[in-house]
Design an enzyme around this catalytic site. Structure first.
Site, PDB file in Angstrom:
ATOM      1  CG  ASP A   1     -13.498  31.342  55.985  1.00  0.00           C
ATOM      2  OD1 ASP A   1     -13.811  32.273  56.611  1.00  0.00           O
ATOM      3  OD2 ASP A   1     -13.137  31.337  54.598  1.00  0.00           O
TER       4      ASP A   1
ATOM      5  N   GLY B   1      -9.585  36.509  48.186  1.00  0.00           N
ATOM      6  CA  GLY B   1     -11.357  35.661  47.990  1.00  0.00           C
ATOM      7  C   GLY B   1     -12.671  35.553  46.860  1.00  0.00           C
TER       8      GLY B   1
ATOM      9  CB  ALA C   1      -4.382  44.319  55.285  1.00  0.00           C
ATOM     10  NE  ARG C   2      -8.928  38.504  54.487  1.00  0.00           N
ATOM     11  CZ  ARG C   2      -9.718  38.519  54.371  1.00  0.00           C
ATOM     12  NH1 ARG C   2     -10.435  37.059  55.834  1.00  0.00           N
ATOM     13  NH2 ARG C   2     -10.827  39.191  54.887  1.00  0.00           N
TER      14      ARG C   2
ATOM     15  CB  THR D   1     -10.298  33.949  62.948  1.00  0.00           C
ATOM     16  OG1 THR D   1     -10.703  34.332  61.679  1.00  0.00           O
ATOM     17  CG2 THR D   1      -8.532  34.076  62.712  1.00  0.00           C
ATOM     18  CB  SER D   2     -10.501  36.720  67.947  1.00  0.00           C
ATOM     19  OG  SER D   2     -12.323  37.174  67.443  1.00  0.00           O
TER      20      SER D   2
ATOM     21  CB  CYS E   1     -18.769  39.529  63.545  1.00  0.00           C
ATOM     22  SG  CYS E   1     -19.611  40.367  62.554  1.00  0.00           S
TER      23      CYS E   1
END
Ligand code: SPV
Ligand code: MN
Length: 632
Positions: free
Chosen positions: A296, A228, A393-394, A282-283, A279
């Protein structure tokens, strides 16, 4: 071409790399690369094109240099950022602006262009000594399209270069084909991880700087590795694009792009949505049965009067926490496959498999993670317990691995036509699960501008504090919020048909403090919005918009989730809370006043009227208004 740079570049590159660069016949590329090779002094420079050969080269260099480690499954690798470098660094992320603009930009952590440049020059001097640097060419959005923003990335991190190849469309060919008149117009990103410790991690985190020069479209990112902060095309390009879009009359938004699918009626309806970090963005884009275009960043353009959007990315840099078989089956399954996957800041167990928080499986008690050699109960030097993986973590993964990708939308050069926009915050006690806005303008001012969330682990600092985050864009604004909001209003008013705006909120809690709905209830809210766009459901008025009727939701819960939805839950979830909303609008006003001293008065007037309107409703119907009771 500048002869000084020619000799310098030839001395640092092999012939092939130099020829790739020279073939572009682009003086601005040459002087950007030349200047920083001269200044940062990498030992050698490798120039990448779009070839499979170069992609493979970058992957293997990331392993050879130790920036990544191979996991047990073929194609999977892991990278760790230095402890304390696991999230965006707000404090040291600054917009460089000319002195006369500093006052209006003070809330955006702006720095005087000259001072910022001096600081960067000082830190960057010789910063790549002894290292190999990499030059890559990418495009935000599809190449050779009305949306394309070409970009050049200069980095000394193979991990960053690898991430970029997964996350963006390689565009060396696009650069090759640029007309002379276009050769000046691209974004430049300079990144250096700086001096490294024995683990290969950025050592000088106190010298971490992410400075954006929106005037010259250059971003400098120094002494960091977290994507990021370091991956130019992600949040740095977003800041440059927000600024460029503002000047040119289009929009760059922190949004997913997805298609809601109604199989029975054979409908595919495109939605975009803005949600602050963690929030549910993505889901939402990954709701089972729907199709994802991006998760994104979206660009919006008016194309012949149509409101069209592209996902600017090619992959996803997703939060891995709580990705498990039950809650995120599609992503989870993909993370288990033998394919190119780049994990960051999770644990590598003794079995060389990755493990993370909320994974839903038994996890090892020791291994290696962002802390180094880790075992259960480890504490850092501040005495804080180090968990198995970082909360931010990503995973980094190509989007086209996903079987639910909307191929057509993903590949379309002209983007997709957007019909609905969702704004979703994290709000335990005010905002209803879904509400439609009467108009574009009302939507921007009552749904987008009032967005609030509790802070999460995606940014450094305290977790769990409630914050205003209009359009989920605050962290990325590169010109004042008031103007940005006006540009949003204007853009929607200039297309033939603006999308309809909805607010969502997945985080309502009961009086006892439990979440009121399951994780998949968002599918119901989405399909109510989808139905509304096709004229299907009646709605009740509220002082801020329109909400569903109980019968329709009960049917949708049955249809999509095979669940009962009780009338009591409906009444609780969809009550309009007057005092809560007045508070929210007051906080919005205060936030705009703080963020942008020149916010147009008409915005405050609008919110004042909305507050008056809610006060009047409160007098007539009481503080908590049950659905269906309110009359305008
Ligand atoms: C976000 O936090 O909004 C992200 C991850 O998408 S980062 O790249 O850190 O911005
Ligand atoms: Mn984001």
């Amino acid at each position: 071409m500048n002869n000084h740079y020619q000799a310098l570049l030839q001395s640092r590159m092999n012939r092939e790399s130099y020829e790739k660069l020279a073939a572009l016949n682009n003086p601005k590329v040459m002087s950007f690369v030349g200047f920083f090779v001269d200044h940062c002094r990498p030992e050698s420079v490798y120039v990448c094109d779009d070839s499979e050969h170069d992609i493979r080269h970058v992957r293997s260099r990331a392993l050879e240099t130790g920036e990544e480690t191979a996991l047990a499954k073929a194609g999977q690798t892991i990278h760790w950022d230095n402890y304390g470098d696991q999230a965006r660094d707000r404090q040291n992320t600054r917009i460089m602006v000319p002195g006369e603009k500093l006052e209006s930009m003070s809330a955006l952590n702006a720095i005087d262009l000259k001072d910022g440049y001096k600081e960067i020059q000082k830190i960057a001097k010789g910063i790549m000594e002894g290292k190999e640097a990499i030059i890559q060419f990418f495009s935000e959005g599809p190449t050779e399209s009305p949306f394309t923003v070409p970009c050049i990335q200069f980095t000394d991190s193979w991990y960053v270069a690898h991430s970029e190849y997964i996350l963006y469309r390689s565009a060396y060919h696009h650069f090759l084909k640029m007309k002379d008149s276009e050769k000046d117009d691209f974004f430049c990103f300079l990144h250096s991880a700086g001096a490294l410790d024995e683990r290969g991690n950025s050592l000088n985190l106190d010298q971490r700087r992410i400075y954006m020069d929106t005037h010259n479209n250059i971003v400098y990112s120094l002494n960091c590795q977290y994507a990021g902060n370091s991956v130019g095309l992600k949040k740095q390009a977003m800041r440059l694009a927000i600024n460029k879009a503002g000047r040119e009359g289009w929009l760059c938004e922190h949004m997913f792009v997805m298609a809601a699918i109604d199989e029975e009626k054979n409908r595919r309806t495109y939605f975009c949505g803005a949600y602050p970090s963690a929030c549910g963005k993505t889901s939402t884009a990954m709701i089972p049965g729907e199709k994802i275009v991006g998760d994104d960043i979206a660009y919006f353009r008016n194309i012949d009067g149509a409101f069209r959007a592209v996902n600017v990315e090619f992959g996803m840099f997703g939060i891995i926490k709580d990705v498990n078989e039950e809650d995120d089956p599609v992503i989870f399954e993909n993370l288990m496959k033998e394919q190119e996957l780049l994990f960051t800041n999770v644990l590598m167990g003794p079995d060389r498999h990755p493990y993370w928080l909320g994974m839903g499986v038994d996890t090892p008690e020791k291994g290696r993670n962002h802390f180094g050699i880790w075992q259960k109960g480890a504490v850092d030097d501040k005495g804080a317990e180090v968990r198995i993986a970082h909360g931010n973590a990503r995973y980094t993964m190509r989007l086209d691995y996903l079987e639910n990708i909307d191929k057509e939308g993903f590949e379309s050069k002209n983007g997709v036509q957007v019909e609905g926009i969702l704004y979703g915050g994290r709000d335990s006690d005010i905002t209803v699960p879904v509400e439609e806005s009467p108009s574009w303008r009302d939507g921007i001012l009552l749904k987008a501008a009032t967005l609030e969330s509790e802070t999460t682990s995606a940014t450094l600092g305290e977790e769990g504090v409630r914050k205003s985050d209009p359009m989920a864009i605050t962290d990325f604004l590169s010109y004042p919020l008031g103007q940005y909001t006006m540009n949003n209003i204007r853009f929607g008013e200039q297309v033939d048909q603006a999308p309809r705006i909805f607010s969502t909120n997945y985080f309502m809690k009961s009086a006892a403090g439990n979440f009121m709905t399951g994780k998949l209830a968002k599918k119901v809210w989405l399909h109510w919005a989808e139905g509304r766009l096709h004229g299907e459901y009646d709605a009740y008025d509220t002082p801020t918009g329109k909400i569903p009727r109980y019968e329709d939701l009960a049917t949708l819960f049955q249809k999509h989730l095979k669940e009962e939805f009780s009338k009591d839950d409906y009444d609780y979830l969809f009550s309009f809370r007057c005092a809560g909303w007045i508070g929210k609008l007051e906080r919005t006003k205060a936030f705009y006043a703080k963020m942008d001293p020149h916010t147009p008065q008409e915005l405050f007037d609008y919110w004042d009227q909305a507050i008056e309107h809610i006060r009047a409703a409160k007098e007539r119907f009481g503080d908590v208004i049950l659905p269906g009771v309110y009359r305008p």
